[in-house]
Design an enzyme around this catalytic site. Structure first.
Site, PDB file in Angstrom:
ATOM      1  N   GLY A 104      42.123  51.062  42.315  1.00 31.01           N
ATOM      2  CA  GLY A 104      42.959  50.262  43.198  1.00 31.01           C
ATOM      3  C   GLY A 104      42.842  48.793  42.892  1.00 31.01           C
ATOM      4  O   GLY A 104      42.173  48.387  41.935  1.00 31.01           O
ATOM      5  N   GLY A 106      39.247  46.924  46.740  1.00 36.47           N
ATOM      6  CA  GLY A 106      38.009  46.190  46.486  1.00 36.47           C
ATOM      7  C   GLY A 106      37.407  45.608  47.749  1.00 36.47           C
ATOM      8  O   GLY A 106      36.192  45.683  47.972  1.00 36.47           O
ATOM      9  N   GLU A 138      29.038  37.878  38.189  1.00 32.59           N
ATOM     10  CA  GLU A 138      29.250  37.349  36.834  1.00 32.59           C
ATOM     11  C   GLU A 138      30.658  36.773  36.800  1.00 32.59           C
ATOM     12  O   GLU A 138      31.635  37.508  36.844  1.00 32.59           O
ATOM     13  CB  GLU A 138      29.108  38.454  35.791  1.00 32.59           C
ATOM     14  CG  GLU A 138      27.727  39.078  35.721  1.00 32.59           C
ATOM     15  CD  GLU A 138      27.711  40.226  34.721  1.00 32.59           C
ATOM     16  OE1 GLU A 138      28.115  40.013  33.563  1.00 32.59           O
ATOM     17  OE2 GLU A 138      27.328  41.340  35.115  1.00 32.59           O
ATOM     18  N   CYS A 180      34.211  36.580  28.847  1.00 34.50           N
ATOM     19  CA  CYS A 180      33.603  35.749  29.896  1.00 34.50           C
ATOM     20  C   CYS A 180      32.845  34.566  29.306  1.00 34.50           C
ATOM     21  O   CYS A 180      32.729  33.518  29.931  1.00 34.50           O
ATOM     22  CB  CYS A 180      32.644  36.590  30.738  1.00 34.50           C
ATOM     23  SG  CYS A 180      33.388  38.039  31.486  1.00 34.50           S
ATOM     24  N   GLY A 235      42.106  44.594  44.037  1.00 32.99           N
ATOM     25  CA  GLY A 235      40.994  43.919  44.689  1.00 32.99           C
ATOM     26  C   GLY A 235      41.261  43.629  46.154  1.00 32.99           C
ATOM     27  O   GLY A 235      40.368  43.748  46.996  1.00 32.99           O
TER      28      GLY A 235
END
Length: 386
Positions: free
Chosen positions: A233, A239, A278, A312, A235
């Site tokens: 799904g 989430g 993170e 990232c 966020g």
């Protein structure tokens, strides 16, 4: 034949391409993995269309899991925690090694689907799958060592003794981003299982395929029901329901700054909830005047363009000392032109919003009279993928 049975046989690029280009086949529908079973699609009232990065056309239909499904997954994880947390390190190590073994057997399948679903090259996808396998092997060995650590701290006065011991805390919510789907998912699931916690994982709705396939790996490895569950799904809905549950004792997240801030807000009142965030960043590359320019060029290009710049820890800004600036720019331009070709070393961007954001930066650069050493501003609406 259900979705997972179909996919489990599409383990080569040829078979997968034949299936996807066959106009008689319906778009693949993923299913939530809860209590070691794939939930029937009847429990999914809404779906998210996930397009192919390479074509822009519909590739998958991903469940938009409603609160009752998310709560169901959290509850079974909570019920599974007491028994799982009491298993021995050897039992958990054996399970992790079984997971690694099945991933190894199906490595080609995971490589192909990671490349198709995320857009990354096969070479890059294969590397990430290999590292995903190693996550489980690493923690399988790590937990067999004595987990208790004693430190003797000697100060100017009395000495103190510190005893460090790891204790499972409960259910973890695991939320991961779209840039390295399987790698990030397994980097969090492996230690979660290794140290006796249970969990509910939610991958990015843009790149859910390998998480869905990984559910079958857990089932075949005979993980006790409910210990690790995977729901799909977005966020905002799925989430938020997941991380906000009082039964969730910890959150492990990797993704955008805005989402990380929202998670902090949503969990601020639950002060005892463990948090690991993170956050994606924009890292600078600093090139000083005394470097080996060829090595600096190679390193800077890798940092900027590897995985199509979707890392990232990527280095998207390069600061070069003025004494070598012209030489660096000349060599950097040649290196990128030779080593980062479209559809060769560079795949597409993962989704349309990201494509538009990058394009807007190029438009701004053009308006500010920047010079493009290579390439041009792409079309506003791409015809063939991102």
């Amino acid at each position: 034949m259900n979705t997972i049975s179909t996919l489990w046989q599409l383990d080569t690029l040829v078979r997968t391409s034949d299936h996807l280009t066959n106009s008689t086949n319906e778009p693949l529908q993923l299913q939530n993995f809860i209590e070691n079973q794939f939930l029937d699609c009847a429990h999914t009232p809404e779906w998210i269309d996930s397009p192919s990065p390479r074509s822009g056309k519909l590739l998958l239909k991903v469940p938009l899991s409603p609160p009752n499904v998310v709560d169901y997954a959290i509850n079974v994880a909570s019920r599974a925690f007491p028994a799982w947390s009491q298993t021995t390190p050897h039992e958990r190590s054996d399970l992790l090694l079984r997971v690694a073994s099945i991933l190894e057997e199906k490595k080609d399948m995971f490589t192909v689907w990671e490349s198709i679903d995320q857009g990354k090259t096969l070479f890059r996808a294969r590397s990430e799958v290999d590292r995903s396998i190693e996550h489980f092997r690493y923690f399988a060995k790590y937990i067999l060592h004595d987990e208790s650590v004693v430190h003797l701290n000697k100060g100017t006065g009395d000495s103190t003794l510190t005893h460090e011991h790891r204790v499972p805390v409960g259910v973890y919510a695991i939320v991961t981003s779209s840039n390295m789907p399987l790698f990030l998912l397994t980097s969090k699931i492996a230690p979660c299982l290794a140290f006796g916690c249970t969990g509910v994982a939610k991958p990015s709705e843009l790149t859910s395929m390998t998480a869905f396939l990984f559910g079958e790996v857990l089932r075949q490895a005979e993980l006790p029901p409910g210990v690790m569950n995977i729901v799909f799904g977005n966020g905002t809905d799925t989430g938020s329901t997941l991380i906000g549950s009082p039964l969730v004792k910890g959150v492990s997240f990797c993704g955008a700054i805005e989402t990380g801030i929202q998670i902090r807000k949503d969990t601020a009142a639950d002060i005892h909830k463990h948090m690991s965030l993170e956050i994606r960043g924009s890292s600078p590359i600093l090139v000083f005047g005394d470097v080996d320019v060829d090595e600096a060029v190679s390193a800077a290009a890798y940092a900027a363009f590897e995985n199509s710049g979707q890392l990232c820890l990527g280095g998207s800004r390069i600061f070069v000392h003025k004494s070598i600036y012209r030489m660096f720019l000349l060599k950097f331009t040649r290196y990128v032109h030779s080593n980062y070709g479209l559809d060769k070393e560079l795949g597409p961007i993962v989704f349309g919003e990201h494509y538009s954001k990058i394009r807007s930066h190029l438009v701004q650069a053009g308006e500010e009279h920047a010079r493009f050493e290579i390439g041009r501003i792409p079309d506003d609406v791409p015809e063939d993928g991102f």
